[in-house]
Scaffold this motif. Sequence first.
Motif, PDB file in Angstrom:
ATOM      1  N   LEU A  11       0.836  -1.202   0.000  1.00  0.00           N
ATOM      2  CA  LEU A  11       0.000   0.000   0.000  1.00  0.00           C
ATOM      3  C   LEU A  11       0.865   1.243   0.000  1.00  0.00           C
ATOM      4  O   LEU A  11       0.662   2.151  -0.807  1.00  0.00           O
ATOM      5  N   ARG A  12       1.832   1.270   0.885  1.00  0.00           N
ATOM      6  CA  ARG A  12       2.730   2.432   0.964  1.00  0.00           C
ATOM      7  C   ARG A  12       3.480   2.624  -0.359  1.00  0.00           C
ATOM      8  O   ARG A  12       3.571   3.741  -0.875  1.00  0.00           O
ATOM      9  N   SER A  13       3.990   1.541  -0.913  1.00  0.00           N
ATOM     10  CA  SER A  13       4.737   1.629  -2.183  1.00  0.00           C
ATOM     11  C   SER A  13       3.837   2.109  -3.323  1.00  0.00           C
ATOM     12  O   SER A  13       4.253   2.894  -4.164  1.00  0.00           O
ATOM     13  N   ALA A  14       2.596   1.611  -3.342  1.00  0.00           N
ATOM     14  CA  ALA A  14       1.665   2.003  -4.393  1.00  0.00           C
ATOM     15  C   ALA A  14       1.351   3.497  -4.326  1.00  0.00           C
ATOM     16  O   ALA A  14       1.322   4.195  -5.345  1.00  0.00           O
ATOM     17  N   MET A  15       1.145   3.998  -3.123  1.00  0.00           N
ATOM     18  CA  MET A  15       0.850   5.423  -2.964  1.00  0.00           C
ATOM     19  C   MET A  15       2.054   6.271  -3.380  1.00  0.00           C
ATOM     20  O   MET A  15       1.905   7.315  -4.020  1.00  0.00           O
ATOM     21  N   GLU A  16       3.246   5.807  -3.027  1.00  0.00           N
ATOM     22  CA  GLU A  16       4.465   6.532  -3.407  1.00  0.00           C
ATOM     23  C   GLU A  16       4.659   6.523  -4.922  1.00  0.00           C
ATOM     24  O   GLU A  16       5.247   7.439  -5.493  1.00  0.00           O
ATOM     25  N   ALA A  17       4.143   5.472  -5.582  1.00  0.00           N
ATOM     26  CA  ALA A  17       4.269   5.363  -7.045  1.00  0.00           C
ATOM     27  C   ALA A  17       3.237   6.219  -7.781  1.00  0.00           C
ATOM     28  O   ALA A  17       3.280   6.316  -9.001  1.00  0.00           O
ATOM     29  N   GLY A  18       2.289   6.788  -7.029  1.00  0.00           N
ATOM     30  CA  GLY A  18       1.293   7.651  -7.656  1.00  0.00           C
ATOM     31  C   GLY A  18      -0.086   7.033  -7.792  1.00  0.00           C
ATOM     32  O   GLY A  18      -0.951   7.585  -8.470  1.00  0.00           O
ATOM     33  N   ALA A  19      -0.306   5.874  -7.144  1.00  0.00           N
ATOM     34  CA  ALA A  19      -1.619   5.229  -7.242  1.00  0.00           C
ATOM     35  C   ALA A  19      -2.699   6.086  -6.595  1.00  0.00           C
ATOM     36  O   ALA A  19      -2.464   6.750  -5.584  1.00  0.00           O
ATOM     37  N   ASP A  20      -3.873   6.059  -7.188  1.00  0.00           N
ATOM     38  CA  ASP A  20      -5.022   6.793  -6.661  1.00  0.00           C
ATOM     39  C   ASP A  20      -5.943   5.891  -5.851  1.00  0.00           C
ATOM     40  O   ASP A  20      -6.773   6.380  -5.082  1.00  0.00           O
TER      41      ASP A  20
ATOM     42  N   VAL B 203      -9.076   6.206  -3.106  1.00  0.00           N
ATOM     43  CA  VAL B 203      -9.853   5.086  -2.571  1.00  0.00           C
ATOM     44  C   VAL B 203      -8.894   4.013  -2.060  1.00  0.00           C
ATOM     45  O   VAL B 203      -8.087   3.485  -2.825  1.00  0.00           O
ATOM     46  N   ILE B 204      -9.009   3.691  -0.772  1.00  0.00           N
ATOM     47  CA  ILE B 204      -8.145   2.669  -0.184  1.00  0.00           C
ATOM     48  C   ILE B 204      -9.002   1.699   0.616  1.00  0.00           C
ATOM     49  O   ILE B 204      -9.836   2.120   1.426  1.00  0.00           O
ATOM     50  N   ASP B 205      -8.809   0.412   0.380  1.00  0.00           N
ATOM     51  CA  ASP B 205      -9.523  -0.596   1.132  1.00  0.00           C
ATOM     52  C   ASP B 205      -9.230  -0.380   2.624  1.00  0.00           C
ATOM     53  O   ASP B 205      -8.071  -0.351   3.040  1.00  0.00           O
ATOM     54  N   PRO B 206     -10.263  -0.196   3.458  1.00  0.00           N
ATOM     55  CA  PRO B 206     -10.039   0.146   4.872  1.00  0.00           C
ATOM     56  C   PRO B 206      -9.255  -0.906   5.645  1.00  0.00           C
ATOM     57  O   PRO B 206      -8.462  -0.572   6.530  1.00  0.00           O
ATOM     58  N   THR B 207      -9.459  -2.177   5.322  1.00  0.00           N
ATOM     59  CA  THR B 207      -8.719  -3.238   6.009  1.00  0.00           C
ATOM     60  C   THR B 207      -7.229  -3.153   5.689  1.00  0.00           C
ATOM     61  O   THR B 207      -6.375  -3.306   6.563  1.00  0.00           O
ATOM     62  N   LEU B 208      -6.920  -2.886   4.411  1.00  0.00           N
ATOM     63  CA  LEU B 208      -5.521  -2.742   4.013  1.00  0.00           C
ATOM     64  C   LEU B 208      -4.901  -1.500   4.640  1.00  0.00           C
ATOM     65  O   LEU B 208      -3.730  -1.505   5.031  1.00  0.00           O
ATOM     66  N   ALA B 209      -5.665  -0.437   4.742  1.00  0.00           N
ATOM     67  CA  ALA B 209      -5.157   0.797   5.347  1.00  0.00           C
ATOM     68  C   ALA B 209      -4.805   0.560   6.811  1.00  0.00           C
ATOM     69  O   ALA B 209      -3.749   0.995   7.297  1.00  0.00           O
ATOM     70  N   ALA B 210      -5.676  -0.153   7.530  1.00  0.00           N
ATOM     71  CA  ALA B 210      -5.424  -0.449   8.937  1.00  0.00           C
ATOM     72  C   ALA B 210      -4.185  -1.320   9.094  1.00  0.00           C
ATOM     73  O   ALA B 210      -3.353  -1.101   9.984  1.00  0.00           O
ATOM     74  N   ALA B 211      -4.029  -2.312   8.198  1.00  0.00           N
ATOM     75  CA  ALA B 211      -2.860  -3.200   8.262  1.00  0.00           C
ATOM     76  C   ALA B 211      -1.573  -2.432   7.981  1.00  0.00           C
ATOM     77  O   ALA B 211      -0.543  -2.679   8.602  1.00  0.00           O
ATOM     78  N   ALA B 212      -1.638  -1.476   7.052  1.00  0.00           N
ATOM     79  CA  ALA B 212      -0.457  -0.682   6.717  1.00  0.00           C
ATOM     80  C   ALA B 212      -0.029   0.177   7.902  1.00  0.00           C
ATOM     81  O   ALA B 212       1.157   0.306   8.211  1.00  0.00           O
TER      82      ALA B 212
ATOM     83  N   ARG C 125       9.341  -9.729   2.221  1.00  0.00           N
ATOM     84  CA  ARG C 125       8.312 -10.057   1.213  1.00  0.00           C
ATOM     85  C   ARG C 125       6.919 -10.098   1.845  1.00  0.00           C
ATOM     86  O   ARG C 125       5.951  -9.602   1.278  1.00  0.00           O
ATOM     87  N   ASP C 126       6.831 -10.698   3.025  1.00  0.00           N
ATOM     88  CA  ASP C 126       5.531 -10.814   3.690  1.00  0.00           C
ATOM     89  C   ASP C 126       4.939  -9.438   3.985  1.00  0.00           C
ATOM     90  O   ASP C 126       3.719  -9.265   3.940  1.00  0.00           O
ATOM     91  N   LYS C 127       5.803  -8.486   4.280  1.00  0.00           N
ATOM     92  CA  LYS C 127       5.321  -7.135   4.589  1.00  0.00           C
ATOM     93  C   LYS C 127       5.167  -6.278   3.328  1.00  0.00           C
ATOM     94  O   LYS C 127       4.722  -5.128   3.410  1.00  0.00           O
ATOM     95  N   GLY C 128       5.552  -6.825   2.176  1.00  0.00           N
ATOM     96  CA  GLY C 128       5.417  -6.072   0.942  1.00  0.00           C
ATOM     97  C   GLY C 128       6.495  -5.019   0.750  1.00  0.00           C
ATOM     98  O   GLY C 128       6.298  -4.042   0.034  1.00  0.00           O
ATOM     99  N   TRP C 129       7.652  -5.210   1.378  1.00  0.00           N
ATOM    100  CA  TRP C 129       8.717  -4.225   1.269  1.00  0.00           C
ATOM    101  C   TRP C 129       9.677  -4.501   0.122  1.00  0.00           C
ATOM    102  O   TRP C 129      10.542  -3.696  -0.173  1.00  0.00           O
ATOM    103  N   LEU C 130       9.561  -5.674  -0.507  1.00  0.00           N
ATOM    104  CA  LEU C 130      10.442  -5.974  -1.655  1.00  0.00           C
ATOM    105  C   LEU C 130       9.644  -5.848  -2.942  1.00  0.00           C
ATOM    106  O   LEU C 130       8.456  -6.128  -2.973  1.00  0.00           O
TER     107      LEU C 130
END
Length: 203
Positions: free
Chosen positions: A93-102, A127-136, A198-203
């Motif tokens: 989620l963080r990487s996607a937002m930094e890449a310019g995702a809406d 628009v961000i899925d609330p469950t994913l936002a909370a996990a991030a 990888r599990d945290k989506g940092w790679l």
Amino acid sequence: MSSTIKVLLAEDQSMVREALAALLGLEDDIEVVAQVARGDEVLAAAREHDVDVALLDIEMPGCTGIEAAARVHAALPDVKLVVLTTFGRPGHLRSAMEAGADAFLVKDAPAAQLAAAVRKVLAGERVIDPTLAAAALAGGANPLTDREREVLRAAADGSTNAELAALHLSQGTVRNYLSTAIQKLAVRNRAEAVRIARDKGWL
């Protein structure tokens, strides 16, 4: 802009891609004008079809959906970007937002929710899925530097330090980056560091 929203769909699994295209095609104001199966085909297709919104799966050959989003955002800033994921990894989620995702949504969200997200991003909303936002938020920030991530990604296939030095870094420097990454992630070795990152989506 025409009243019909022109959408590009990027997804490497043909059954999923065709299902999404069919569901979105039922909407009166949305038309899927292009479909690609590789991340490195996204920018060219977005240009060719003059799309309004690109829906991008994260895991694709060629390059990831996040990397594709960054390329489209840099070259075609008016194109809105919706990143879809199967696994809600916080770092993605963080990487996607930094890449310019809406928008950042789970792939199995109801079709009506996906169509609504397409309309919302075109109207300038995020628009961000609330469950994913909370996990991030719970997952915290990525502690790894770009170089540490690069070395860990290269180490993921079990490459030796000498092979990793092909990144134009000395073996000692590679060893230092790996050691620092291992310490930051509080693990015992590079394999564990790769797994955690990888599990945290940092790679």
